[in-house]
Scaffold this motif. Sequence first.
Motif, PDB file in Angstrom:
ATOM      1  N   ILE A  75      32.266  19.471  42.667  1.00 29.62           N
ATOM      2  CA  ILE A  75      32.626  19.267  41.252  1.00 29.62           C
ATOM      3  C   ILE A  75      31.789  20.072  40.263  1.00 29.62           C
ATOM      4  N   GLU A  76      30.602  20.535  40.682  1.00 32.70           N
ATOM      5  CA  GLU A  76      29.648  21.048  39.686  1.00 32.70           C
ATOM      6  C   GLU A  76      30.177  22.198  38.840  1.00 32.70           C
ATOM      7  N   HIS A  77      31.047  23.036  39.390  1.00 34.12           N
ATOM      8  CA  HIS A  77      31.530  24.193  38.629  1.00 34.12           C
ATOM      9  C   HIS A  77      32.704  23.850  37.731  1.00 34.12           C
ATOM     10  N   HIS A  78      33.168  22.630  37.800  1.00 32.67           N
ATOM     11  CA  HIS A  78      34.439  22.313  37.144  1.00 32.67           C
ATOM     12  C   HIS A  78      34.300  21.330  35.999  1.00 32.67           C
ATOM     13  N   LEU A  79      33.089  21.048  35.587  1.00 27.35           N
ATOM     14  CA  LEU A  79      32.870  20.143  34.461  1.00 27.35           C
ATOM     15  C   LEU A  79      32.378  20.949  33.266  1.00 27.35           C
ATOM     16  N   SER A  80      32.761  20.525  32.064  1.00 25.97           N
ATOM     17  CA  SER A  80      32.246  21.167  30.849  1.00 25.97           C
ATOM     18  C   SER A  80      30.789  20.743  30.661  1.00 25.97           C
ATOM     19  N   TRP A  81      30.044  21.518  29.862  1.00 26.86           N
ATOM     20  CA  TRP A  81      28.670  21.109  29.567  1.00 26.86           C
ATOM     21  C   TRP A  81      28.662  19.843  28.737  1.00 26.86           C
ATOM     22  N   ASP A  82      29.720  19.603  28.003  1.00 29.77           N
ATOM     23  CA  ASP A  82      29.866  18.333  27.285  1.00 29.77           C
ATOM     24  C   ASP A  82      29.851  17.181  28.293  1.00 29.77           C
ATOM     25  N   ALA A  83      30.676  17.288  29.330  1.00 27.43           N
ATOM     26  CA  ALA A  83      30.725  16.236  30.349  1.00 27.43           C
ATOM     27  C   ALA A  83      29.376  16.081  31.051  1.00 27.43           C
ATOM     28  N   ILE A  84      28.714  17.211  31.329  1.00 29.27           N
ATOM     29  CA  ILE A  84      27.396  17.149  31.979  1.00 29.27           C
ATOM     30  C   ILE A  84      26.412  16.369  31.101  1.00 29.27           C
ATOM     31  N   ASP A  85      26.432  16.670  29.798  1.00 30.26           N
ATOM     32  CA  ASP A  85      25.504  15.982  28.896  1.00 30.26           C
ATOM     33  C   ASP A  85      25.817  14.493  28.794  1.00 30.26           C
ATOM     34  N   ARG A  86      27.102  14.128  28.820  1.00 32.98           N
ATOM     35  CA  ARG A  86      27.468  12.709  28.755  1.00 32.98           C
ATOM     36  C   ARG A  86      27.054  11.994  30.057  1.00 32.98           C
ATOM     37  N   ILE A  87      27.177  12.692  31.185  1.00 30.18           N
ATOM     38  CA  ILE A  87      26.706  12.118  32.446  1.00 30.18           C
ATOM     39  C   ILE A  87      25.190  11.949  32.377  1.00 30.18           C
ATOM     40  N   GLY A  88      24.523  12.914  31.743  1.00 30.80           N
ATOM     41  CA  GLY A  88      23.076  12.807  31.528  1.00 30.80           C
ATOM     42  C   GLY A  88      22.734  11.543  30.745  1.00 30.80           C
ATOM     43  N   ASP A  89      23.512  11.255  29.706  1.00 31.44           N
ATOM     44  CA  ASP A  89      23.308  10.016  28.926  1.00 31.44           C
ATOM     45  C   ASP A  89      23.441   8.792  29.822  1.00 31.44           C
ATOM     46  N   LEU A  90      24.486   8.821  30.668  1.00 33.58           N
ATOM     47  CA  LEU A  90      24.759   7.668  31.522  1.00 33.58           C
ATOM     48  C   LEU A  90      23.642   7.459  32.548  1.00 33.58           C
ATOM     49  N   VAL A  91      23.159   8.556  33.130  1.00 33.13           N
ATOM     50  CA  VAL A  91      22.041   8.471  34.080  1.00 33.13           C
ATOM     51  C   VAL A  91      20.836   7.857  33.366  1.00 33.13           C
ATOM     52  N   GLN A  92      20.567   8.333  32.139  1.00 32.77           N
ATOM     53  CA  GLN A  92      19.454   7.801  31.344  1.00 32.77           C
ATOM     54  C   GLN A  92      19.653   6.308  31.065  1.00 32.77           C
ATOM     55  N   TYR A  93      20.875   5.938  30.741  1.00 33.55           N
ATOM     56  CA  TYR A  93      21.209   4.540  30.465  1.00 33.55           C
ATOM     57  C   TYR A  93      20.832   3.652  31.659  1.00 33.55           C
ATOM     58  N   PHE A  94      21.148   4.101  32.851  1.00 29.19           N
ATOM     59  CA  PHE A  94      20.818   3.317  34.045  1.00 29.19           C
ATOM     60  C   PHE A  94      19.318   3.364  34.359  1.00 29.19           C
ATOM     61  N   GLU A  95      18.698   4.525  34.102  1.00 33.58           N
ATOM     62  CA  GLU A  95      17.275   4.645  34.449  1.00 33.58           C
ATOM     63  C   GLU A  95      16.375   3.867  33.493  1.00 33.58           C
ATOM     64  N   GLU A  96      16.824   3.696  32.262  1.00 33.00           N
ATOM     65  CA  GLU A  96      16.001   2.994  31.281  1.00 33.00           C
ATOM     66  C   GLU A  96      15.874   1.506  31.580  1.00 33.00           C
ATOM     67  N   ASP A  97      16.812   0.982  32.337  1.00 32.20           N
ATOM     68  CA  ASP A  97      16.767  -0.445  32.661  1.00 32.20           C
ATOM     69  C   ASP A  97      17.416  -0.661  34.029  1.00 32.20           C
ATOM     70  N   LYS A  98      16.576  -0.833  35.040  1.00 31.32           N
ATOM     71  CA  LYS A  98      17.084  -0.908  36.416  1.00 31.32           C
ATOM     72  C   LYS A  98      18.007  -2.109  36.627  1.00 31.32           C
ATOM     73  N   ASN A  99      17.914  -3.116  35.720  1.00 29.23           N
ATOM     74  CA  ASN A  99      18.849  -4.242  35.800  1.00 29.23           C
ATOM     75  C   ASN A  99      20.295  -3.780  35.728  1.00 29.23           C
ATOM     76  N   ARG A 100      20.492  -2.692  34.972  1.00 30.62           N
ATOM     77  CA  ARG A 100      21.855  -2.170  34.821  1.00 30.62           C
ATOM     78  C   ARG A 100      22.395  -1.695  36.160  1.00 30.62           C
TER      79      ARG A 100
END
Length: 145
Positions: free
Chosen positions: A101-126
């Motif tokens: 998948i890596e070549h087929h996502l926009s950088w917008d999508a990559i950055d939003r996935i980055g947000d989501l990863v951060q969201y989960f990492e900030e609180d392991k309860n999630r």
Amino acid sequence: MPTPSMEDYLERIYLLIEDKGYARVSDIAEALDVHPSSVTKMVQKLDQTEYVIYEKYRGFVLTPKGKKVGKRLVYRHDLLEEFMRIIGVSNENIYQDVEGIEHHLSWDAIDRIGDLVQYFEEDKNRVEILRKVQKKNETENNKIN
Ligand SMILES: [Mn+2]
């Protein structure tokens, strides 16, 4: 913008240089499981587009532009692996899925996935809550099958 195939090469060249200080045609051919003549062809193309400087018989180096893009591509790969781990994809599937998948996502999508990863990492309860949902789905699927 580099093509998907150029991206694979740049990513690999960046990693090899980071790891060993240099990237030879033979190392790249081995890492990407392709013929050395394909590597030479691609390196020439990467030279023409100013990602690497190719010197016949002496190998090549990344230009500042090549370094910047290579670093970004490696970051993207690692982020997507992290994303796959968080959402619970089995370890044995993660690498191939990211390569797919890596070549087929926009950088917008990559950055939003980055947000989501951060969201989960900030609180392991999630992550725990997600695992509960997955467990529930697994149990329900077992009932159906
Ligand atoms: Mn990759």
